[in-house]
Design an enzyme around this catalytic site. Structure first.
Site, short mmCIF file in Angstrom:
data_model
loop_
_atom_site.label_atom_id
_atom_site.label_comp_id
_atom_site.label_asym_id
_atom_site.label_seq_id
_atom_site.Cartn_x
_atom_site.Cartn_y
_atom_site.Cartn_z
N SER A 147 1.08 -1.15 0.03
CA SER A 147 0.04 0.03 0.04
C SER A 147 0.78 1.19 0.06
O SER A 147 1.94 1.06 0.51
CB SER A 147 -0.83 -0.11 1.36
N TYR A 160 -1.55 -0.47 10.70
CA TYR A 160 -1.85 -0.78 9.07
C TYR A 160 -0.45 -0.39 8.46
O TYR A 160 0.15 -1.03 7.60
CB TYR A 160 -3.06 -0.35 8.65
#
Ligand code: NDP
Length: 264
Positions: A147, A160
């Site tokens: 990501s 995350y």
């Protein structure tokens, strides 16, 4: 219609984790469209079975194998089942992941451990389970869906972001370890993609801020210089490109796909 040129992955086999919805489905569709046999895997059996069924109905060879990537036993079973169904596994797409957001002060150890276990440890376990035979056959592709949160930090996503930074560091090191083996190891770093995960993030922001959905969507789109969410098919296209023979020199990279926002 298929042509010889279109079947770039004829004879190749792939395992896609997180293949039940979102990006994983688009990746499986793209690989099958290029002639690869695939195993789609995730925890929700109904979702992966319906994806595999759809791929078969479209003329592909596809199998559903349930697995929680954070569980070493289940990952071992996935590797065994994939070999049984596909013969060999040339391509591993570590796409399974979860997203959660919380201010650091309310982030629990349980949440932290869960995010790390699925996003980071799951990538490690699957790579370890599939890499050896690729190295022996001197051809392979490991593609980790990280990501932009693996490249930069942002408020409320410390766990995350840490898990995706871990995926990128892991990618770089494993790529170095197998550099002379014919196996490449890369990460793809999308910005917000139009998937059920993002729908969940939007719902979460709406609940926490009281803003309406359209405003939240506008803010997410504004995070990209292109003022849009990425499409799952764009991630799939990058996966496909990395599988190409001519991408054999691309390894240890973390390729950003976000409309030009993060530029390193
Ligand atoms: P979705 O939530 O839409 O799909 C996630 C998939 O992963 C599902 O099939 C889910 O199935 C599976 N999964 C989740 N946990 C596990 C687990 N423990 N073991 C096996 N499979 C699991 O997410 P996206 O398609 O949006 O995301 C895919 C990847 O892309 C993730 O790694 C995500 O972090 C990354 N990403 C997503 C972005 C976005 O904006 N959507 C942006 C950047 C990166 P099940 O729950 O049934 O197991």
């Amino acid at each position: 219609m298929t042509t010889a040129a279109a079947q770039r992955l004829d004879g190749r086999s792939a395992v896609i984790t997180g293949g039940g919805r979102g990006i994983g489905v688009a990746v499986a569709e793209a690989l099958v469209a290029e002639g690869a046999k695939v195993v789609v895997s995730a925890r929700s059996v109904d979702e992966i079975e319906s994806v595999a069924e759809r791929l078969r109905a479209a003329g592909g060879e596809a199998f559903a194998v349930p697995c929680d990537v954070s569980d070493p036993e289940q990952v071992r079973a996935l590797a065994a089942a994939a070999i049984e169904r596909l013969g060999v596994v040339d391509i591993l797409v570590n796409n399974a992941g979860i997203a959660r957001s919380a201010p650091l002060k309310s982030l629990t150890l349980e949440e932290w451990n869960l995010i790390m276990a699925i996003n980071a440890t799951g990538t490690f376990l699957c790579t370890q389970a599939f890499l050896g035979p690729m190295v022996e056959r001197r051809w392979g592709r490991v593609i980790n869906v990280a990501s932009i949160a693996g490249k930069i930090g942002a408020a409320y996503i410390s766990a995350y972001s840490a898990s995706k930074h871990a995926v990128i560091g892991f990618t770089r090191s494993v790529a170095a370890e197998v550099a002379t083996s014919g196996v490449t190891v890369n990460a793809i770093c999308p910005g917000y993609v139009d998937t059920p995960m993002t729908e969940g993030s939007v719902a979460n922001i709406v609940e926490k801020t009281g803003h309406d959905v359209e405003l939240v969507m506008k803010n997410l789109r504004a995070m990209s210089p292109q003022r849009r969410l990425m499409e799952p098919e764009e991630v799939a296209y990058l996966v496909l490109s990395l599988c190409d023979e001519r991408a054999k020199g691309v390894t240890g990279q973390s390729l950003v796909l976000d409309g030009g926002g993060v530029q390193s």
